[in-house]
Write an enzyme that holds these catalytic residues in place. Structure first.
Site, mmCIF file in Angstrom:
data_model
loop_
_atom_site.group_PDB
_atom_site.id
_atom_site.type_symbol
_atom_site.label_atom_id
_atom_site.label_comp_id
_atom_site.label_asym_id
_atom_site.label_seq_id
_atom_site.Cartn_x
_atom_site.Cartn_y
_atom_site.Cartn_z
ATOM 1 N N PHE B 13 52.615 7.789 -23.205
ATOM 2 C CA PHE B 13 51.570 7.032 -23.231
ATOM 3 C C PHE B 13 51.930 6.189 -22.889
ATOM 4 C CE2 PHE B 13 50.277 9.309 -27.286
ATOM 5 C CZ PHE B 13 49.024 9.940 -27.189
ATOM 6 N N CYS B 14 53.362 5.208 -22.937
ATOM 7 C CA CYS B 14 53.833 4.270 -22.311
ATOM 8 C C CYS B 14 55.289 4.716 -21.702
ATOM 9 C CB CYS B 14 54.022 3.650 -23.397
ATOM 10 S SG CYS B 14 54.434 2.215 -22.521
ATOM 11 N N PRO B 15 55.511 4.963 -20.848
ATOM 12 C CA PRO B 15 54.356 3.744 -19.359
ATOM 13 C C PRO B 15 53.551 4.652 -18.723
ATOM 14 C CG PRO B 15 56.969 4.573 -18.565
ATOM 15 C CD PRO B 15 56.995 4.169 -20.300
#
Lengths: 379, 76
Positions: B13-15
């Site tokens: 999801f992140c990054p």
């Protein structure tokens, strides 16, 4: 023969692992059947997230540092003697001073570092707050700033994914308090096609930017900075003028990782659930050092470290694996100088930030102190 | 000699897959290929859009069982 655990790196993740192992392996350390040794680069432990507050005068420099010897359990010998070469076949770590440490289990916690030197002109033309010198310079510049074009420029990869948005909102509040906001234009640049890597955070940021008159330039991957003409240019062909450039510089891992041929860019290929180096059963990798596609952040390092403590102590005490890492990350998000929110997510749960509040901002300020309990493995 | 690297960014999801690809490209040579796996269907659109904008080369973009495999060749 004592089982030798060597931890390379004395930052947050290495320190949590060392302190946690000391509690789990108390009897083994006492009897001498296990030893834990840490190799680091400094006698000081830095609370990195606190650097964000330095440019705005919201934290004292002395609050960011403790003696590493006092943060680290006294049963762990700590040598300020950086690793120069790691040999995972011979199971040894050679240090800068010429010593060699053999290990049965290795924990690689060498972290990441800012590399403004990678982008032409960035060192000369930009400010940043990701190290103390940079944060001090930015503080000095902000004190004298009387308005103009401000560009907040984000580069990949970088640690603390929410810091770019935080500094943008804090700059806006700082300029308003200083009385120069009406003479200031803030433009935020981001490498991909939205305002933040986390889609819910990006969606949340759009109306916040509109409300505060903050402009944005997405799909902006920095090619160069011209300190003379005060412009920044992207690989996508866009050039922006600036009076003040605040950059989140690109990061790489530590040189010893590339020198030891353990991973391109200093990132070690790591299995996402076990946190073992790919191809090794005795080399754990923790924190920013991994190549796992999740946030490089203190909370990531913390949750990974907890998993490694459980597994390494379980392997030594019971000869079995304990549990897998689930990709958990938690980040506070400062949404100004007086409000904040937070996000958490893991490999299977997407993030969902709540509405900002003053209470969460206070929680973040409290955590700025509680951090030292985390590093000691108590929180 | 050209190289091909793989990045499994499923569940990232992140990054996120595109940021992972941008970061990985920095350590690749011109002509090298990167294969990125993403469980986010947005990647099937975002990555080709960015690749075109910057001037790299999209080699393939395939939907598999529950994820997308996107191969990009570094062109500059």
């Amino acid at each position: 023969m004592a089982k030798k655990i060597v931890i390379v790196g004395g930052g947050l993740s290495g320190t949590i692992v060392a302190n946690g192992l000391c509690r789990q392996l108390r009897e083994e350390l006492s009897s001498g059947s296990v030893t834990i040794t840490m190799l680091g680069t400094s006698d000081k432990h830095l609370y990195q997230p606190g650097l964000l507050y330095i440019p705005f005068g919201r934290i004292r420099e002395s609050e960011l540092f403790r003696d590493q010897r006092k943060v680290l359990d006294r049963r762990v010998p700590y040598f300020i003697d950086p690793a120069a070469h790691i040999d995972v076949e011979k199971k040894t770590v050679a240090t800068k001073s010429g010593k060699t440490y053999a290990y049965d289990f290795l924990v690689v916690a060498t972290g990441s570092r800012i590399r403004p030197d990678i982008i032409p002109g960035m060192e000369e033309g930009a400010h940043w707050f990701y190290d103390l010198d940079g944060a001090r310079k930015m503080r000095d510049t902000l004190q004298g700033f009387q308005g103009g074009k401000v560009v907040v420029n984000v580069n990949a990869p970088h640690k603390c994914p929410v810091a770019p948005l935080e500094v943008t909102f804090m700059l806006r509040d700082f300029f308003a308090a200083k009385g120069v906001l009406d003479k200031t234009e803030i433009t935020y640049t981001y490498p991909i096609g939205r305002l933040h890597a986390l889609e819910p955070v990006a969606h949340w940021a759009v109306p916040e930017f509109e409300k505060h008159g903050i402009k944005s330039e997405i799909f902006f991957n920095t090619k160069s900075v011209d300190a003379g003409s005060k412009t920044i240019t992207s690989e996508e062909g866009v050039t922006l003028p600036y009076d003040l450039l605040v950059t989140i510089p690109p990061h790489t891992g530590h040189q010893v990782i590339t020198d030891s041929d353990l991973g391109k860019g200093g990132w070690v290929p790591t299995e996402r659930n076990t946190l073992l180096r790919e191809g090794s059963s005795d080399v754990f990798v923790v924190g920013d050092t991994t190549n796992i596609p999740i946030s490089k952040a203190g909370s990531t390092a913390h949750f990974e470290a907890d998993t490694i403590i459980d597994n390494l102590s379980s392997l030594i005490k019971e000869g079995r694996w304990a549990r897998n890492y689930d990709g958990k990350v938690f980040c506070f998000v400062e949404t100004g100088l007086n409000s904040g929110t937070y996000v958490w997510f893991n490999y299977t749960t997407p993030p969902n930030p709540g509405p900002p509040s003053q209470m969460i901002h206070w929680f973040k300020l409290a955590y700025n102190r509680l951090y030292w309990l985390s590093a000691r493995g108590l929180l | 000699m050209t190289d091909k690297i793989k990045v499994d960014a499923r569940g990232a999801f992140c990054p996120g897959p595109l940021m992972e690809m941008i970061a990985a490209l920095k350590h690749m040579n011109v002509g090298d290929e990167i294969e990125i796996w993403s469980s986010d269907k947005g990647s099937a659109k975002d990555i080709p859009e960015w690749v075109k904008k910057v001037g790299h080369e999209l080699v393939s973009n395939d939907e598999r069982e529950g994820y997308w495999s996107i191969v990009v060749r570094k062109a500059k």
